[in-house]
Design an enzyme around this catalytic site. Structure first.
Site, PDB file in Angstrom:
ATOM      1  N   GLY B  33      51.190 -67.407 -15.846  1.00  0.00           N
ATOM      2  CA  GLY B  33      50.879 -66.228 -15.054  1.00  0.00           C
ATOM      3  C   GLY B  33      52.058 -65.291 -14.846  1.00  0.00           C
ATOM      4  CB  CYS B 242      20.056 -60.578 -24.728  1.00  0.00           C
ATOM      5  SG  CYS B 242      20.309 -59.784 -26.341  1.00  0.00           S
ATOM      6  CB  CYS B 245      19.234 -63.357 -28.717  1.00  0.00           C
ATOM      7  SG  CYS B 245      20.379 -63.436 -27.346  1.00  0.00           S
ATOM      8  CB  CYS B 267      24.389 -60.542 -26.570  1.00  0.00           C
ATOM      9  SG  CYS B 267      23.298 -61.802 -25.945  1.00  0.00           S
ATOM     10  CB  CYS B 273      23.600 -61.541 -29.967  1.00  0.00           C
ATOM     11  SG  CYS B 273      21.997 -60.826 -29.585  1.00  0.00           S
TER      12      CYS B 273
END
Lengths: 275, 286
Positions: B33, B242, B245, B267, B273
């Site tokens: 980080g 979606c 899909c 997606c 997808c």
């Protein structure tokens, strides 16, 4: 919250008094600006629950002294001892930066003359008050907001203004908000630099009233720098008169103001306007 | 590509530069980080197009790697296609659109829906690495705030959001706390992807070219999104499946399909997808 803070404060004053040691011991504090003197050879003790006034004309080194005590300026010589919550004496000038920051947002408070310097002007009143709590690890929104609302009430700001930014506040409200923001963490030492400067007299009077109430209720120890003798008389138990960076007279407030000994103090007292 | 006919060093950057970047990566991995400075180079693309990510990818690539590049989740957008073609040319590595086959995935603004593995490296393109930038403009001060873990101000920012809007409104670049220490900008991924950072098996590297910073999440690092106890973090996405899909659990893009305000939600992860549709999934009739 209100009651518990006050009780805690009183318990702390008792505990501190039992320790029978000053909260702050200052000796030989000197700060130069090149060849010029900011303040020289300042020494005093501040006891728990005591309010010390520092008076003098502009340029007498009052603000330099305060900045040195708060750690904003590094003094050239001298010692500042701070009694921490465990009763140990700590050398303020030698405290490492992380711990000094922790102290600055928990045990110490610094109220500036211009509230714009002491507030976050783009952050709401609630956020301003909550910042110290969140910096100390508070993560419960409802409780932070509750504390903010509580403190707004204590400094006589309408709770409906909690989400307004300080920009929308009057000068007196901004100063009261700055005080709330500083006192929310229950500090043991409050440093105030001209807290009533630049406010008109009726607003000053209300602010002084408020400060007196809070000092008594929370048992605050405070150092108040002011050039206004009336403010000093109302707030301070003890006075320190400064001239050209040095302390010329100290004593109980009434004693200094009613029977000034040093020529400069006499001048200062006789110069005050009377209606 | 043989050494004789190579016009570039492997993966474009010279060896000394790659070594410098790897050193920065090692430091970044050692301090999860933390924004490690590095001497960012000019790349043959403008700043803001992923110069940080490209340099990281160049420093990580080996001839056996299989590279995938996504831009907003899609494999077929300009930026993704160009960077893939770039490395195919200057490193001769194999490229893929499949998340499973890839060993290095360079990304802009998304983490693939397909779970990552320990054998993969994610490389993020980062425009602004400093999460405190818009709260405190002085870099000297923000560095000190990181050093002292002085993050009250970030919490104040979240407080302001809850006070004004009733919830934290950050939709992307939602700040996280890494291993209980540094607050980090996860790059502009939607906050829907934040939970995927937490204890991810894949190494995550973040490169900001213009800002000359590299930071990292070693595998299995604890990553918490900042929040309040009574307003916990929520990964959000459009509340519908979606349109292609039918996936209910993947992040969706809103696509305008005509001039009459018609729109569909599909997606954002094109590979995810396509795989689902190849396996027979389809949207239920609207």
């Amino acid at each position: 919250m209100t009651v518990s803070t006050a009780e805690m404060a009183q318990a702390r004053v008792r505990a501190d008094a039992e320790a029978r040691a000053p909260l702050l011991e200052v000796a030989g504090l000197t700060r130069r600006y090149g060849a010029r003197i900011g303040c020289a050879d300042i020494g005093f003790d501040l006891w728990p629950g005591e309010v010390l006034g520092v008076v003098g004309e502009s340029g007498s080194g009052k603000s330099t002294l305060l900045a040195c005590l708060a750690g904003h300026l590094a003094p050239d010589a001298g010692r500042v001892l701070w009694r921490d919550r465990d009763g140990r004496a700590r050398d303020v000038l030698a405290i490492p930066e992380p711990e000094r920051r922790l102290l600055a947002r928990t045990d110490w408070a610094f109220v500036r003359q211009n509230p714009r310097d002491g507030l976050r002007m783009g952050v709401s009143a609630g956020g301003n008050i909550g910042e110290r709590l969140m910096a100390g690890g508070a993560r419960h929104y409802g409780r932070i907001r509750g504390a903010a609302a509580d403190w707004l009430a204590r400094v006589e700001i309408d709770a409906g203004r909690i989400d307004d930014t300080p920009r929308a506040f009057s000068g007196g409200m901004q100063q009261r908000l700055q005080i709330a923001r500083n006192l929310v963490s229950g500090p043991r030492l409050v440093l105030m630099d001209e807290p009533t400067g630049g406010l008109d007299v009726s607003v000053q009077a209300r602010l002084l009233d408020l400060l007196r109430g809070l000092v008594r209720e929370m048992g605050l120890s405070a150092i108040v720098v002011t050039h206004d003798l009336a403010v000093a008389r109302l707030l301070a138990h003890r006075l320190m008169v400064m001239k050209d960076g040095r302390v010329v007279e100290t004593g109980l407030t009434d004693q200094v103001l009613d029977d000034p000994q040093h020529a400069y103090t006499q001048l200062l007292v006789s110069s005050a306007l009377r209606l | 590509m043989t050494p004789d006919d190579a016009d570039y060093t492997f993966a474009y950057l010279d060896e000394a530069t790659k070594r410098m970047i790897r050193r920065a990566v090692l430091k970044a991995v050692a301090i999860p980080g933390y924004q490690t400075p590095f001497a960012s180079r000019e790349m043959p693309m403008p700043y803001g197009w992923g110069t940080g990510g490209v340099q990281l990818t160049a420093a990580c690539l080996t001839p056996d790697d299989v590279l995938k590049v996504i831009d907003q989740g899609a494999d077929d957008t300009t930026n993704a296609v160009s960077i893939r073609a770039f490395f195919a040319k200057v490193a001769g590595v194999a490229t893929t659109e499949s998340t499973r086959e890839a060993t290095i995935i360079q990304t802009r603004h998304r983490i693939p829906e397909t779970p990552l593995t320990e054998d993969q490296i994610m490389v993020f393109q980062v425009p602004i690495p400093e999460p405190l930038r818009f709260l405190e403009p002085r870099e000297t001060e923000t560095r000190r705030m990181h050093a002292l873990a002085d993050y009250g101000l970030m919490q104040v920012r979240l407080y302001e959001d809850v006070a004004r809007h009733g919830a934290v409104t950050l939709a992307y670049a939602y700040p996280v706390r890494v291993a209980g220490r540094y607050v980090m900008d996860p790059s502009p991924i939607p906050r829907f992807d934040n939970p995927k950072l937490d204890r991810s098996p894949a190494l995550m590297l973040f490169g900001a070219g213009r800002e000359q910073r590299i930071y990292a999440l070693p595998p299995w690092t604890r990553v918490e999104s900042l929040d309040f106890e009574d307003h916990p973090f929520e990964a959000s996405k459009p509340d519908r499946p979606c349109a292609l899909c039918g996936a209910e659990d993947s992040y969706l893009d809103e696509v305008i399909v005509d001039d009459a305000g018609g729109r569909m939600f599909v997606c954002s992860d094109t590979d995810h997808c396509a795989n689902r549709r190849a396996a027979g999934a389809q949207a239920s009739a609207p």
